[in-house]
Design a protein around this motif. Structure first.
Motif, short mmCIF file in Angstrom:
data_model
loop_
_atom_site.label_atom_id
_atom_site.label_comp_id
_atom_site.label_asym_id
_atom_site.label_seq_id
_atom_site.Cartn_x
_atom_site.Cartn_y
_atom_site.Cartn_z
N ILE A 239 0.83 -1.21 0.00
CA ILE A 239 0.00 0.00 0.00
C ILE A 239 0.86 1.25 0.00
O ILE A 239 0.62 2.19 -0.75
CB ILE A 239 -0.93 0.01 1.24
N MET A 240 1.89 1.25 0.86
CA MET A 240 2.70 2.44 1.04
C MET A 240 3.73 2.65 -0.06
O MET A 240 4.37 3.69 -0.12
CB MET A 240 3.42 2.36 2.40
N SER A 241 3.93 1.66 -0.91
CA SER A 241 4.94 1.79 -1.97
C SER A 241 4.61 2.90 -2.95
O SER A 241 5.49 3.37 -3.68
CB SER A 241 5.08 0.46 -2.72
N VAL A 242 3.36 3.33 -2.97
CA VAL A 242 2.96 4.40 -3.89
C VAL A 242 3.48 5.76 -3.43
O VAL A 242 3.65 6.68 -4.24
CB VAL A 242 1.42 4.43 -4.04
N LEU A 243 3.74 5.90 -2.13
CA LEU A 243 4.12 7.21 -1.57
C LEU A 243 5.40 7.78 -2.16
O LEU A 243 5.43 8.94 -2.58
CB LEU A 243 4.21 7.13 -0.04
N PRO A 244 6.52 7.01 -2.17
CA PRO A 244 7.74 7.59 -2.73
C PRO A 244 7.59 8.01 -4.19
O PRO A 244 8.12 9.06 -4.59
CB PRO A 244 8.76 6.44 -2.59
N ARG A 245 6.88 7.20 -4.96
CA ARG A 245 6.69 7.54 -6.38
C ARG A 245 5.93 8.84 -6.55
O ARG A 245 6.29 9.71 -7.36
CB ARG A 245 5.96 6.39 -7.09
N LEU A 246 4.84 8.99 -5.77
CA LEU A 246 4.03 10.21 -5.87
C LEU A 246 4.81 11.44 -5.41
O LEU A 246 4.77 12.50 -6.05
CB LEU A 246 2.76 10.06 -5.03
N CYS A 247 5.52 11.30 -4.30
CA CYS A 247 6.30 12.44 -3.77
C CYS A 247 7.40 12.84 -4.73
O CYS A 247 7.67 14.04 -4.93
CB CYS A 247 6.89 12.08 -2.41
N SER A 248 8.04 11.85 -5.32
CA SER A 248 9.12 12.14 -6.27
C SER A 248 8.59 12.86 -7.51
O SER A 248 9.15 13.86 -7.95
CB SER A 248 9.82 10.84 -6.67
#
Length: 429
Positions: A44-53
């Protein structure tokens, strides 16, 4: 359920005084966890770094740190004092001239810094005591400089327009062009207000300057006057992009501050870099949090629900739509900074505006004029607190002084909202 968690936690954190970036980020993460219930947390949380980047690595956003750095350089390079001196020599002998000087220099410095608080900080130390000495009450003097500083987010180059353009995928050059006339109208509104307030006061004037004194003042301010000409002329002449213009402005400001005015040294430059990095980090933190917030809105289809709701209550009437936009943003501007507000509301308003045939540039100007007013409206108007700190008065005192300025800018907002040509007259297509 996702929408309840997202909006409920956001409001709760906001009420408890958490920083806006934390409110956006924490509520978004909680909603993402609820949305992905039953799946492994790491998935679930793996999307966070991609979105922030992706949120912080857009090329157009590179203009933000450069314009922040440029504004800080010009603030400490001695340009503000020279601009004020020139304006005083030209206008100081007129009754109410100091108020005119305040607004004119605010507009001009806005074209250098691109930031409201930076404009207030750079000019307030000189202008607030000068206005009080001329006969204006301290509360109104602080309010006027706070309202004048708000023009910094409307007159190009503006960091806020860069943010809106990156979200709405609109031309930054067109946005800069569209902000010129509304920004000048806001300045005229403040000048008229100051003159009306000054009619019942015993205002003092400066002696009329000689031609030689004006020429000396002009020569002193020349390199500062040239900066917006280089930046805006380069952009509108297609010599460089807004992002490149921001970089050019930094090098120009350093050259003027070090070699011409000789007011920048290594110690000051290090301080400027630290301040600029701190401000940029804050903006980017908000940008990433707001991007997560927008992602959840989209995944939960809340944006479509809001679009349908707004189209239904407006009945396809653009006048009612803009009435809603103005009310929502004037209220939001009292509690949110402009970057956060743009990231939250642009994805909601832009599709509805497109459906109603409203030019995205016009929508952008209306939104940013609203948020400019938010810079000097309590309880969290940033410009108010900067002006209060400089003028050494309480927020309750400045709130009384801000009313005439607020009325004037509301009139300008209505004109900009319902007379689209004011913002689109220089925009092609």
């Amino acid at each position: 359920m996702t929408g309840i968690v997202l909006l409920g936690l956001f409001v709760l954190l906001l009420v408890f005084g958490a920083p806006i970036a934390v409110c956006l980020g924490m509520s978004s993460v909680a909603a993402i966890l609820v949305q992905g219930a039953g799946k492994p947390v790491d998935a679930i949380m793996s999307v966070l770094p991609r979105l922030c980047s992706s949120a912080s690595s857009k090329f157009v956003l590179l203009a933000i740190p450069f314009f922040i750095l440029s504004g800080n350089v010009m603030e400490k390079a001695g340009i503000s004092g020279r601009l004020i001196n020139l304006a005083e020599k030209c206008l100081g002998h007129i009754k109410g001239g100091m108020a005119i000087v305040c607004v004119v220099v605010s507009c001009f410095f806005a074209a250098i810094s691109g930031s409201g608080p930076a404009t207030v900080a750079a000019l307030g130390l000189i202008m607030i005591p000068a206005l009080v000495k001329a006969g204006y009450p301290a509360a109104f003097s602080c309010a006027l400089i706070a309202a004048g500083g708000a023009i910094g987010v409307v007159i190009p180059p503006s960091i806020t327009f860069v943010v809106y353009g990156s979200i709405a995928d609109a031309s930054i050059t067109d946005l800069f062009l569209s902000g010129l006339v509304p920004g000048l109208c806001m300045g005229v509104g403040l000048i008229i207000t100051a003159l009306l307030v000054g009619r019942r006061l015993d205002l003092k004037v400066l002696p009329r300057a000689t031609g030689k004194e004006r020429w000396q003042a002009f020569k002193g301010a020349f390199w500062g006057l040239l900066m917006p000409v280089i930046i805006l002329g380069g952009i509108y002449g297609s010599i460089f992009t807004p992002t490149e213009a921001a970089a050019v402005s930094v090098f120009y400001g350093l050259a003027v501050g070090v070699f011409v005015y000789k007011e920048l040294n290594v110690k000051k430059i290090i301080s400027i870099l630290v301040d600029s990095c701190s401000t940029t980090a804050t903006v980017m933190f908000i940008t990433m949090g707001a991007t997560l917030f927008g992602y959840v809105l989209t995944r939960a289809r809340l944006d479509l629900a809001i679009k349908g709701f707004m189209l239904a209550i407006t009945g396809g009437n653009w006048i009612i739509f803009f009435l809603i936009v103005n009310v929502v943003l004037l209220i939001a501007g009292c509690f949110l900074d402009s970057t956060s507000a743009l990231y939250i509301f642009t994805p909601l308003f832009a599709p509805v505006a497109l459906e109603l045939g409203i030019h995205p540039i016009h929508l952008g100007v209306v939104m940013i004029v609203n948020l400019a007013i938010g810079l000097f409206t309590p309880p969290v108007g940033v410009n108010l607190y900067v002006a209060c700190g400089i003028g050494d008065i309480k927020i309750e005192e400045i709130t009384k002084g801000i009313v005439p300025c607020l009325i004037a800018e509301m009139v300008i907002l209505l004109l900009v909202t319902y007379l689209p040509f004011i913002s689109t007259m220089f925009v092609g297509g």
